[in-house]
Design a protein around this motif. Structure first.
Motif, short mmCIF file in Angstrom:
data_model
loop_
_atom_site.label_atom_id
_atom_site.label_comp_id
_atom_site.label_asym_id
_atom_site.label_seq_id
_atom_site.Cartn_x
_atom_site.Cartn_y
_atom_site.Cartn_z
N ILE A 47 0.84 -1.20 0.00
CA ILE A 47 0.00 0.00 0.00
C ILE A 47 0.87 1.25 0.00
N LEU A 48 1.94 1.22 0.79
CA LEU A 48 2.85 2.37 0.84
C LEU A 48 3.52 2.61 -0.50
N ILE A 49 3.98 1.55 -1.17
CA ILE A 49 4.61 1.71 -2.48
C ILE A 49 3.62 2.27 -3.48
N ARG A 50 2.39 1.77 -3.48
CA ARG A 50 1.37 2.30 -4.38
C ARG A 50 1.11 3.77 -4.12
N ALA A 51 1.03 4.15 -2.85
CA ALA A 51 0.80 5.55 -2.50
C ALA A 51 1.96 6.43 -2.95
N LEU A 52 3.18 5.94 -2.78
CA LEU A 52 4.35 6.71 -3.23
C LEU A 52 4.35 6.90 -4.74
N ILE A 53 3.99 5.85 -5.47
CA ILE A 53 3.92 5.95 -6.93
C ILE A 53 2.85 6.95 -7.34
N MET A 54 1.69 6.86 -6.71
CA MET A 54 0.60 7.78 -7.03
C MET A 54 1.00 9.23 -6.71
N MET A 55 1.65 9.41 -5.57
CA MET A 55 2.08 10.74 -5.15
C MET A 55 3.09 11.32 -6.12
N SER A 56 4.05 10.50 -6.56
CA SER A 56 5.10 11.02 -7.44
C SER A 56 4.62 11.22 -8.86
N SER A 57 3.56 10.53 -9.26
CA SER A 57 3.08 10.70 -10.62
C SER A 57 2.13 11.88 -10.77
N ASP A 58 1.69 12.44 -9.65
CA ASP A 58 0.79 13.57 -9.67
C ASP A 58 1.60 14.86 -9.66
N LYS A 59 1.83 15.44 -10.84
CA LYS A 59 2.61 16.66 -11.01
C LYS A 59 3.98 16.57 -10.33
N PRO A 60 4.82 15.64 -10.79
CA PRO A 60 6.14 15.48 -10.16
C PRO A 60 7.04 16.69 -10.40
N LYS A 61 7.86 16.96 -9.42
CA LYS A 61 8.89 17.99 -9.57
C LYS A 61 10.09 17.27 -10.17
N ILE A 62 10.39 17.62 -11.41
CA ILE A 62 11.35 16.84 -12.21
C ILE A 62 12.75 16.85 -11.62
N LYS A 63 13.28 18.02 -11.23
CA LYS A 63 14.66 18.07 -10.73
C LYS A 63 14.86 17.18 -9.51
N PRO A 64 14.03 17.30 -8.47
CA PRO A 64 14.23 16.40 -7.32
C PRO A 64 14.02 14.94 -7.69
N LEU A 65 13.07 14.67 -8.59
CA LEU A 65 12.82 13.30 -9.00
C LEU A 65 14.05 12.71 -9.69
N VAL A 66 14.69 13.49 -10.56
CA VAL A 66 15.90 13.03 -11.25
C VAL A 66 17.01 12.76 -10.23
N GLU A 67 17.13 13.60 -9.22
CA GLU A 67 18.16 13.38 -8.19
C GLU A 67 17.91 12.08 -7.43
N TYR A 68 16.65 11.82 -7.10
CA TYR A 68 16.32 10.56 -6.43
C TYR A 68 16.54 9.36 -7.35
N ILE A 69 16.28 9.53 -8.63
CA ILE A 69 16.56 8.46 -9.59
C ILE A 69 18.05 8.15 -9.60
N LYS A 70 18.88 9.19 -9.58
CA LYS A 70 20.33 8.98 -9.54
C LYS A 70 20.73 8.20 -8.29
N MET A 71 20.14 8.56 -7.15
CA MET A 71 20.49 7.88 -5.90
C MET A 71 19.97 6.45 -5.88
N ALA A 72 18.84 6.20 -6.53
CA ALA A 72 18.20 4.89 -6.47
C ALA A 72 18.68 3.95 -7.56
N HIS A 73 19.37 4.46 -8.54
CA HIS A 73 19.77 3.64 -9.68
C HIS A 73 20.67 2.49 -9.24
N VAL A 74 20.31 1.32 -9.66
CA VAL A 74 21.08 0.12 -9.32
C VAL A 74 21.65 -0.44 -10.60
N TYR A 75 22.97 -0.59 -10.65
CA TYR A 75 23.60 -1.18 -11.83
C TYR A 75 23.56 -2.68 -11.72
N LEU A 76 22.99 -3.32 -12.71
CA LEU A 76 22.87 -4.79 -12.69
C LEU A 76 24.05 -5.43 -13.40
#
Length: 76
Positions: A47-76
């Protein structure tokens, strides 16, 4: 919500790391009291993951989102 899942969705499972699970558990325990006060029962990771996805998809702030993507990126 105008977002619809694509036709070719094959319900893949995405793995989370042990640290991801610990962060989710910490968030769930931190939010439990607040959501109970709001009349919401049985908060869990899914439920928490779904809420986070819904929250981030509703008018996301692109710059902070890109920074979090950089931090979360996992190299396989």
């Amino acid at each position: 919500m105008g977002w619809v899942m694509g036709v070719n969705w094959d319900k893949k499972l995405f793995r989370l790391s042990e640290n991801d699970m610990k962060r989710l558990d910490h968030l769930v325990s931190s939010l439990e009291e607040e959501v109970k006060n709001q009349g919401i029962r049985n908060l869990n990771r899914t439920i928490l993951i779904r809420a986070l996805i819904m929250m981030s998809s509703d008018k996301p702030k692109i710059k902070p989102l890109v920074e979090y993507i950089k931090m979360a990126h996992v190299y396989l």
